[in-house]
Design a protein around this motif. Structure first.
Motif, mmCIF file in Angstrom:
data_model
loop_
_atom_site.group_PDB
_atom_site.id
_atom_site.type_symbol
_atom_site.label_atom_id
_atom_site.label_comp_id
_atom_site.label_asym_id
_atom_site.label_seq_id
_atom_site.Cartn_x
_atom_site.Cartn_y
_atom_site.Cartn_z
ATOM 1 N N VAL A 17 0.657 -1.240 0.205
ATOM 2 C CA VAL A 17 0.623 0.057 0.086
ATOM 3 C C VAL A 17 0.718 1.570 -0.695
ATOM 4 O O VAL A 17 1.455 1.903 0.452
ATOM 5 C CB VAL A 17 -0.907 0.054 1.003
ATOM 6 N N PHE A 18 0.419 2.246 -1.157
ATOM 7 C CA PHE A 18 1.390 3.030 -1.155
ATOM 8 C C PHE A 18 0.426 4.427 -1.133
ATOM 9 O O PHE A 18 -0.732 3.922 -1.262
ATOM 10 C CB PHE A 18 2.028 3.267 -2.429
ATOM 11 N N SER A 63 -3.731 -12.082 3.614
ATOM 12 C CA SER A 63 -2.918 -11.906 2.671
ATOM 13 C C SER A 63 -2.129 -10.948 3.404
ATOM 14 O O SER A 63 -2.347 -10.280 5.040
ATOM 15 C CB SER A 63 -3.404 -10.301 1.341
ATOM 16 N N THR A 64 -0.794 -10.883 4.201
ATOM 17 C CA THR A 64 -0.049 -9.539 4.525
ATOM 18 C C THR A 64 0.164 -8.580 3.826
ATOM 19 O O THR A 64 0.251 -8.302 2.917
ATOM 20 C CB THR A 64 1.424 -10.067 4.297
ATOM 21 N N TYR A 65 0.445 -7.516 4.798
ATOM 22 C CA TYR A 65 0.090 -6.101 3.932
ATOM 23 C C TYR A 65 1.154 -5.156 4.593
ATOM 24 O O TYR A 65 1.894 -5.148 5.865
ATOM 25 C CB TYR A 65 -1.360 -5.556 4.670
ATOM 26 N N TRP A 66 1.852 -4.652 3.766
ATOM 27 C CA TRP A 66 3.112 -3.727 3.948
ATOM 28 C C TRP A 66 2.460 -2.036 3.981
ATOM 29 O O TRP A 66 2.603 -2.153 2.123
ATOM 30 C CB TRP A 66 4.180 -3.965 2.522
ATOM 31 N N CYS A 67 2.801 -1.260 4.317
ATOM 32 C CA CYS A 67 2.072 -0.424 3.945
ATOM 33 C C CYS A 67 2.986 0.633 4.167
ATOM 34 O O CYS A 67 3.761 1.246 4.827
ATOM 35 C CB CYS A 67 0.827 0.148 4.982
ATOM 36 N N TYR A 68 3.176 1.937 3.027
ATOM 37 C CA TYR A 68 4.649 2.786 2.742
ATOM 38 C C TYR A 68 3.922 4.210 3.280
ATOM 39 O O TYR A 68 2.758 4.235 2.073
ATOM 40 C CB TYR A 68 5.511 2.330 2.127
ATOM 41 N N PRO A 69 4.174 5.386 4.029
ATOM 42 C CA PRO A 69 4.216 7.059 3.344
ATOM 43 C C PRO A 69 3.787 7.038 2.102
ATOM 44 O O PRO A 69 4.148 8.121 1.997
ATOM 45 C CB PRO A 69 4.859 7.557 4.379
ATOM 46 N N GLU A 86 5.706 9.197 9.958
ATOM 47 C CA GLU A 86 5.121 8.158 9.399
ATOM 48 C C GLU A 86 5.706 7.039 9.116
ATOM 49 O O GLU A 86 6.989 7.220 8.072
ATOM 50 C CB GLU A 86 4.703 8.612 7.959
ATOM 51 N N MET A 87 5.904 5.498 9.600
ATOM 52 C CA MET A 87 6.694 5.210 9.548
ATOM 53 C C MET A 87 6.147 3.949 8.821
ATOM 54 O O MET A 87 5.315 3.268 8.604
ATOM 55 C CB MET A 87 6.767 3.976 10.644
ATOM 56 N N PRO A 88 6.690 3.164 8.062
ATOM 57 C CA PRO A 88 6.026 1.757 6.828
ATOM 58 C C PRO A 88 5.321 0.980 8.035
ATOM 59 O O PRO A 88 6.503 0.649 9.098
ATOM 60 C CB PRO A 88 7.762 1.598 6.587
ATOM 61 N N ILE A 89 5.031 0.256 8.160
ATOM 62 C CA ILE A 89 4.815 -0.778 8.863
ATOM 63 C C ILE A 89 4.321 -2.508 7.831
ATOM 64 O O ILE A 89 4.446 -2.143 6.801
ATOM 65 C CB ILE A 89 3.474 -0.892 9.453
ATOM 66 N N PHE A 90 5.060 -3.556 8.906
ATOM 67 C CA PHE A 90 3.666 -4.296 8.282
ATOM 68 C C PHE A 90 3.139 -5.471 9.745
ATOM 69 O O PHE A 90 3.196 -5.299 10.469
ATOM 70 C CB PHE A 90 4.759 -5.007 8.352
ATOM 71 N N LEU A 91 1.547 -5.516 8.133
ATOM 72 C CA LEU A 91 0.703 -5.852 9.209
ATOM 73 C C LEU A 91 0.339 -7.535 8.847
ATOM 74 O O LEU A 91 0.101 -7.658 7.574
ATOM 75 C CB LEU A 91 -0.522 -4.969 8.750
ATOM 76 N N THR A 92 0.293 -8.041 10.021
ATOM 77 C CA THR A 92 -0.411 -10.101 9.668
ATOM 78 C C THR A 92 -1.591 -9.975 10.370
ATOM 79 O O THR A 92 -1.096 -9.962 11.661
ATOM 80 C CB THR A 92 0.315 -10.791 9.074
ATOM 81 N N GLU A 146 1.491 3.702 19.413
ATOM 82 C CA GLU A 146 0.050 4.447 18.716
ATOM 83 C C GLU A 146 0.732 4.829 17.354
ATOM 84 O O GLU A 146 -0.350 4.905 16.620
ATOM 85 C CB GLU A 146 0.657 6.040 19.722
ATOM 86 N N GLN A 147 1.579 4.940 17.273
ATOM 87 C CA GLN A 147 2.213 5.665 15.748
ATOM 88 C C GLN A 147 1.550 4.002 14.567
ATOM 89 O O GLN A 147 1.155 4.458 13.275
ATOM 90 C CB GLN A 147 3.817 5.705 15.392
ATOM 91 N N LEU A 148 2.572 2.621 15.226
ATOM 92 C CA LEU A 148 2.111 1.706 14.649
ATOM 93 C C LEU A 148 0.582 1.306 14.048
ATOM 94 O O LEU A 148 0.065 1.128 13.096
ATOM 95 C CB LEU A 148 2.711 0.250 15.258
ATOM 96 N N ILE A 149 -0.212 1.837 15.735
ATOM 97 C CA ILE A 149 -1.257 1.544 15.482
ATOM 98 C C ILE A 149 -2.472 2.274 14.226
ATOM 99 O O ILE A 149 -3.027 2.002 13.558
ATOM 100 C CB ILE A 149 -2.394 1.398 16.916
ATOM 101 N N ASP A 150 -1.950 3.432 14.556
ATOM 102 C CA ASP A 150 -2.342 4.611 13.674
ATOM 103 C C ASP A 150 -1.987 4.307 11.784
ATOM 104 O O ASP A 150 -3.153 4.447 11.700
ATOM 105 C CB ASP A 150 -1.484 5.695 13.328
ATOM 106 N N ARG A 151 -0.792 4.131 12.429
ATOM 107 C CA ARG A 151 -1.008 3.344 10.252
ATOM 108 C C ARG A 151 -1.633 2.337 9.954
ATOM 109 O O ARG A 151 -1.998 1.930 9.156
ATOM 110 C CB ARG A 151 0.977 2.814 10.384
ATOM 111 N N ALA A 152 -1.830 1.142 11.121
ATOM 112 C CA ALA A 152 -2.366 0.247 10.993
ATOM 113 C C ALA A 152 -3.937 0.840 10.381
ATOM 114 O O ALA A 152 -4.712 -0.293 9.620
ATOM 115 C CB ALA A 152 -2.634 -0.452 11.658
ATOM 116 N N THR A 153 -4.676 1.192 11.348
ATOM 117 C CA THR A 153 -5.877 2.176 10.785
ATOM 118 C C THR A 153 -6.124 2.173 9.007
ATOM 119 O O THR A 153 -7.155 3.233 9.025
ATOM 120 C CB THR A 153 -6.544 2.755 11.310
ATOM 121 N N THR A 154 -4.799 2.352 8.779
ATOM 122 C CA THR A 154 -5.366 2.763 7.128
ATOM 123 C C THR A 154 -5.821 1.334 6.298
ATOM 124 O O THR A 154 -6.054 2.169 5.388
ATOM 125 C CB THR A 154 -3.967 3.180 6.620
ATOM 126 N N VAL A 155 -5.359 0.396 6.825
ATOM 127 C CA VAL A 155 -5.926 -0.583 6.231
ATOM 128 C C VAL A 155 -6.871 -1.225 7.449
ATOM 129 O O VAL A 155 -8.197 -2.040 6.692
ATOM 130 C CB VAL A 155 -4.556 -2.275 6.481
#
Length: 554
Positions: free
Chosen positions: A97-98, A331-337, A356-362, A415-424
């Motif tokens: 996700v970009f 699917s796994t998710y990779w989210c990039y700002p 805005e930290m890139p995350i891996f979500l699974t 909190e940063q990682l949870i915030d990024r995860a809310t984009t998914v």
């Protein structure tokens, strides 16, 4: 002193695999693990009254198809049919996700190239060249055997793998520049590079070609029953073939006599004798602490001190009161700002956490919905991770959990990682019923890894292939296995390392044998599995719970 044929330090998958093959060939082998649960980075833990189960490092793996290395290694121990894998969505095992693009990564080279061309039609020529080179290298690596450190071995690689020999050790940025790819196209191609934790400028073409082939040839998989299933079955092989696994047994010294290993010493003073010692522990701690500088050649000490450790991970574990299978694909998710992946690594190397930290979500419950230990019905687990800085970014490891600075830093990153995860998952926060985080200091405490790295020494171009340690050491009878060896990091790398080290010790081509279908262990000796078998209990060999579980199975 108790006598054994071999002692293995550490119960990660490399150590357990090595011990399983040694015991299967008749060597009485003892595995010593300082933690209370065996499994290393493949273990799980449970929270909130055992309602939620989380994976530490078993998120998705390749080569579990019939011709894969993982399949062959487990079959060689009689474990085919006892360990089952569920495939992630073959049309989209990872979602990148970009801001301006969502790219679905399929488990197939042809479809992968087609989707890249569809996303970047004006770069078709460069994409075909780039993917063609990476695909050829992947195929050459699959067919090759790891050569010895001899001129003859290197010449065999040159003949058998010409693309690998020609461009394999060049940086990935060289390939991207030669193919004239845009920043976003480059970012998509390296979108899953967090699996090995190296920026494109330090990544060799060989590493990324092999990494992509890992998933694009045979798919991405997850063990049915959760990550603890694999170590639990390896322990069973060891203990039913005459070996033993001891937890809460920390090795403080590798004992040597005139350049030859004679055994180990445990915390508390217990000494155990064996003519073979295999260290699956952290490479730097093995040499500099357990063996000691005084017992090593100065050149060895200098080389080990020079090795750079891979970046560690920061992980957030969430228990949710919703079923994510209704919202997410398997699917796994990779989210990039943004598309500047190189800048992300520069920030982390410099000890900065981007806003805005890139995350891996699974989600393990999405990958394996039938696991009774994962979560209650209608609930889910979610694991959110990012790469993290090393060293002085974190408070001193002594008493870090009581350090106010550490608590603030940990909360901020969580909190940063949870915030990024809310984009998914937009409504994520209102469904969190359990929340926990682990830092590199947490990982170091449980695994004793230098700087909390789960990948061993960095898989950079100057620390890969023949530039990584092999299984043999200058101490007679002392061997290495694990993420820092020539087999590399990751689940399949660890299992391959354990198999390769066992073969080197036995002076036997075990890897080739099991690839050709040989079964080394005796399946009839393995413990019957009851319907209520618990892999976590089975991975605590010293506990009464484990003994009761095994008795019930019988």
């Amino acid at each position: 002193m108790n006598d054994w044929d071999a002692i293995v330090i550490g119960s990660g998958l490399s150590g357990l695999t090595c011990a399983a093959y040694l015991t299967a060939t008749g060597k009485r082998t003892l595995v010593l693990e300082q933690n209370q649960v065996a499994g290393g980075c493949s273990q799980v833990f449970r929270r909130k009254g055992n309602r939620y189960e989380f994976d530490v490092g078993m998120h998705y793996i390749g080569e579990c198809h019939p011709e894969g290395r993982m399949t062959a290694a487990l079959r060689g121990l009689g474990l085919d049919g006892r360990i089952d894998f569920r495939q992630l969505d073959p049309d989209c095992h990872s979602t990148l996700v970009f801001p301006d693009l969502t790219f679905r990564v399929p488990s197939d080279w042809d479809t992968y190239l087609a989707r890249l061309v569809e996303a970047f039609p004006h770069q078709e020529r460069g994409l075909r060249l780039c993917v063609g080179i990476l695909r050829r290298i992947g195929a050459e690596l699959r067919a090759a055997t790891i050569p010895g450190r001899t001129i003859a071995g290197m010449l065999r690689i040159v003949r058998a793998a010409p693309t690998l020999a020609t461009v394999g050790l060049l940086p990935l940025t060289w390939l991207f520049a030669a193919c004239r790819l845009s920043p976003l196209a480059r970012a998509v191609i390296v979108g899953e590079s967090g699996d090995y934790g190296v920026p494109p400028s330090r990544t060799s073409v060989a590493l990324h070609g092999g990494f992509l082939d890992h998933y694009l040839t045979g798919g991405a998989w997850y063990p049915r029953g959760g990550g603890q299933v694999i170590p639990a079955h390896l322990i069973d092989v060891i203990q039913t073939h005459g070996g033993q696994v001891r937890t809460k047994a920390r090795v403080t010294r590798i004992l040597t006599d005139d350049g030859t290993v004679v055994g180990v010493q445990l915390d508390g003073g217990e000494a155990i004798r064996a003519p073979i010692v295999v260290s699956g522990a952290d490479l730097k701690r093995t040499y500099l602490d357990l063996v000691g500088r005084d017992h090593l050649a100065p050149a060895t000490v200098a080389r080990v001190e020079k090795y750079r450790m891979a970046l560690p991970l920061f992980s957030v574990y969430l228990g949710l009161d919703i079923d994510l299978a209704d919202q997410l694909p398997n699917s796994t998710y990779w989210c990039y700002p943004h598309a500047d992946v190189e800048q992300v690594y520069r920030d982390i190397y410099d000890g900065r956490i981007p806003d805005e930290m890139p995350i891996f979500l699974t989600s393990a419950t999405t990958k394996d919905p039938g696991n009774p230990h994962a979560a209650p019905s209608g609930h889910s687990t979610l694991e959110v991770m990012c790469l993290a800085p090393q060293g002085t970014f974190w408070p001193s490891s002594d008493g870090y959990r009581k350090d106010p600075q550490y608590a603030v830093l940990k909360e901020r990153l969580t909190e940063q990682l949870i915030d990024r995860a809310t984009t998914v998952i937009p409504h994520l926060r209102q469904h969190i019923v359990w929340q926990e985080a682990s830092s590199p200091l947490t990982h170091e405490r449980f695994t004793l890894s230098t700087l909390g790295s789960c990948y061993g020494i960095e898989m950079a171009a100057d620390q890969i292939g023949p530039r990584r340690p092999g299984p043999r050491t200058e101490i007679r009878g002392l061997w290495l296995t694990g993420a820092s060896t020539i087999w590399g990091s990751g689940i399949v790398g660890a299992v391959s390392s354990g198999l390769g080290t066992a073969g080197a010790i036995l002076r036997r081509p075990l890897s080739a044998e099991v690839k050709n279908g040989a079964v080394i262990a005796d399946p009839s000796k393995l413990t019957p599995i009851s319907p209520d078998w618990d892999p976590l209990a089975a991975s605590k060999p010293n506990s009464p719970l484990r003994r009761r579980s095994r008795a019930a199975a019988k």
